[in-house]
Design an enzyme around this catalytic site. Structure first.
Site, PDB file in Angstrom:
ATOM      1  N   GLY A  17      10.229   1.714   3.139  1.00 43.98           N
ATOM      2  CA  GLY A  17       8.881   1.483   2.617  1.00 43.98           C
ATOM      3  C   GLY A  17       8.653   2.205   1.292  1.00 43.98           C
ATOM      4  O   GLY A  17       9.515   2.948   0.814  1.00 43.98           O
ATOM      5  N   GLY A  20       8.753   6.009   2.035  1.00 45.74           N
ATOM      6  CA  GLY A  20      10.033   6.446   2.589  1.00 45.74           C
ATOM      7  C   GLY A  20      11.149   6.410   1.558  1.00 45.74           C
ATOM      8  O   GLY A  20      11.955   7.342   1.467  1.00 45.74           O
ATOM      9  N   TYR A 140      -6.942   0.804  11.504  1.00 46.25           N
ATOM     10  CA  TYR A 140      -5.869   1.635  10.937  1.00 46.25           C
ATOM     11  C   TYR A 140      -6.294   3.113  10.976  1.00 46.25           C
ATOM     12  O   TYR A 140      -5.511   3.991  11.346  1.00 46.25           O
ATOM     13  CB  TYR A 140      -5.621   1.177   9.499  1.00 46.25           C
ATOM     14  CG  TYR A 140      -4.551   1.926   8.761  1.00 46.25           C
ATOM     15  CD1 TYR A 140      -3.207   1.697   9.022  1.00 46.25           C
ATOM     16  CD2 TYR A 140      -4.883   2.850   7.771  1.00 46.25           C
ATOM     17  CE1 TYR A 140      -2.216   2.379   8.326  1.00 46.25           C
ATOM     18  CE2 TYR A 140      -3.900   3.529   7.067  1.00 46.25           C
ATOM     19  CZ  TYR A 140      -2.568   3.291   7.352  1.00 46.25           C
ATOM     20  OH  TYR A 140      -1.598   3.969   6.662  1.00 46.25           O
TER      21      TYR A 140
END
Ligand code: GFB
Length: 322
Positions: A17, A20, A140
């Site tokens: 991602g 990451g 979220y």
């Protein structure tokens, strides 16, 4: 326990991602070679047994939990179950497995949308759970709040050194440039590029352009993660007794002003058409960075420079030649 040995094994969950990949780059640049990386095709973090087995087999000493289901304001609205349940599952499984296998320190990545919609600005960590959430990203946010509290609970009951970082809106190379599901900065970068290249020179901007956002370059949050990983526990807890840190750029700007900066850096001059049928979301979410600043960390990358690097990556990797 903090990271003080370049031989230590570090598991970066979510290494493909935006965040990451920046963390992996930073760790490699700093000489950490013993990284544990596993693509989601080989390990479904939503599956508890798979995650337990993975930790049992690999025994990472440190963990950076950057894996999450993420997306912009519209994706949050369209896929509330995925944003709530996937994130709860990923966190529950990774935090539990890290606890059971005795990980020395874990960094959990949260988001500043966990704070109340009307929180006083700049938002302090202590504003958590002090008021109602913004409705467009409440699913979220609730998942991320649960992650923060799980870290705090594991510390309190089991003395686990798990730290939560709350990051502002991220951008950078490797971002999602899908026009429907992405965040605002990559979406507008792509729209401006395509409008300019096609000669139409007009772009649609969702909402009123008035909401304010704080944008942090992905390599800066990666820098903050590694900084925190290397800081002794007593120093962290001295400034953050709740083991939570905001990570921001230090300034925010309106979406309209963001468009102007994008146009300046990208050298476009498109007309902006604001689509008021799309949601504005939170009016403002500038965070108070003073905890990390007290420890000596501030975001190093100016917004224009970060945007330029991102645009160079976009042109080389995503944009189709006209
Ligand atoms: O980045 P964004 O999707 O997320 O939108 P949030 C920020 C603002 O930009 C909103 C406006 O006011 C949008 O209406 N905007 C203008 C656009 N044009 C566009 C566009 O083309 N695409 C997008 N996406 N927005 C997210 C949360 O909130 O922030 C997540 O939904 C997460 O859960 C993330 O917390 C950091 O900043 O509103």
């Amino acid at each position: 326990m903090h990271l003080n040995n370049s031989e230590s094994s570090i598991y970066v969950a979510g290494h493909t991602g935006l965040l990451g990949r920046a963390v992996v780059k930073k760790l490699h640049n700093d000489g950490y070679q013993n990284l544990i990386l596993q693509p989601s095709s080989a390990l479904d973090l939503r599956c508890q047994r798979s995650v337990d087995d993975f930790f049992q087999d690999n025994q990472p000493e440190f963990v950076i939990l950057a894996a999450a289901r993420v997306g912009g304001i519209l994706a949050n609205d369209q896929f509330p179950t995925d944003f709530l349940v996937d994130n709860l599952s990923i966190q529950l499984n990774v935090l539990n497995a890290a606890h059971k296998s005795g990980v020395k320190r874990l960094i959990f990545l949260g988001s500043t949308c966990i704070y109340p919609r009307e929180a006083p600005q700049p938002i302090k960590e202590t504003a958590l759970l002090s008021g109602p959430l913004e409705i467009t990203n409440q699913w979220y946010a609730v998942a991320k709040i649960a992650g923060v509290l799980q870290c705090q609970a594991l510390r309190r009951q089991h003395n686990r050194d798990f730290i939560a970082l709350m990051s502002t809106n991220l951008y950078g190379p490797g971002d999602n440039f899908d026009l429907e599901s992405s965040h605002v900065l990559p979406a507008l970068m792509r729209r401006l590029h395509e409008a300019y290249e096609s000669g139409s020179k007009e772009v649609t901007v969702w909402g009123s352009g008035k909401p304010r956002r704080e944008f942090l370059y992905s390599e800066d949050i990666a820098d903050a993660c590694v900084f925190v990983l290397k800081t002794p526990e007593e120093d962290l807890l001295h400034v953050a007794p709740d083991s939570m840190f905001n990570v921001g750029y230090g300034e925010d700007l309106s979406i309209r002003d963001l468009c102007d900066i994008l146009q300046e850096v990208m050298q476009t001059d498109c007309k902006l058409n604001f689509d008021l049928s799309k949601p504005d979301g939170t009016p403002r979410k500038l965070v108070d960075n003073s905890r990390l600043a007290q420890l000596g960390w501030n975001a190093p990358t100016p917004l224009r420079k970060g945007i330029l690097h991102t645009y160079q990556w976009y042109k080389a990797n995503v944009a189709k030649p006209s």
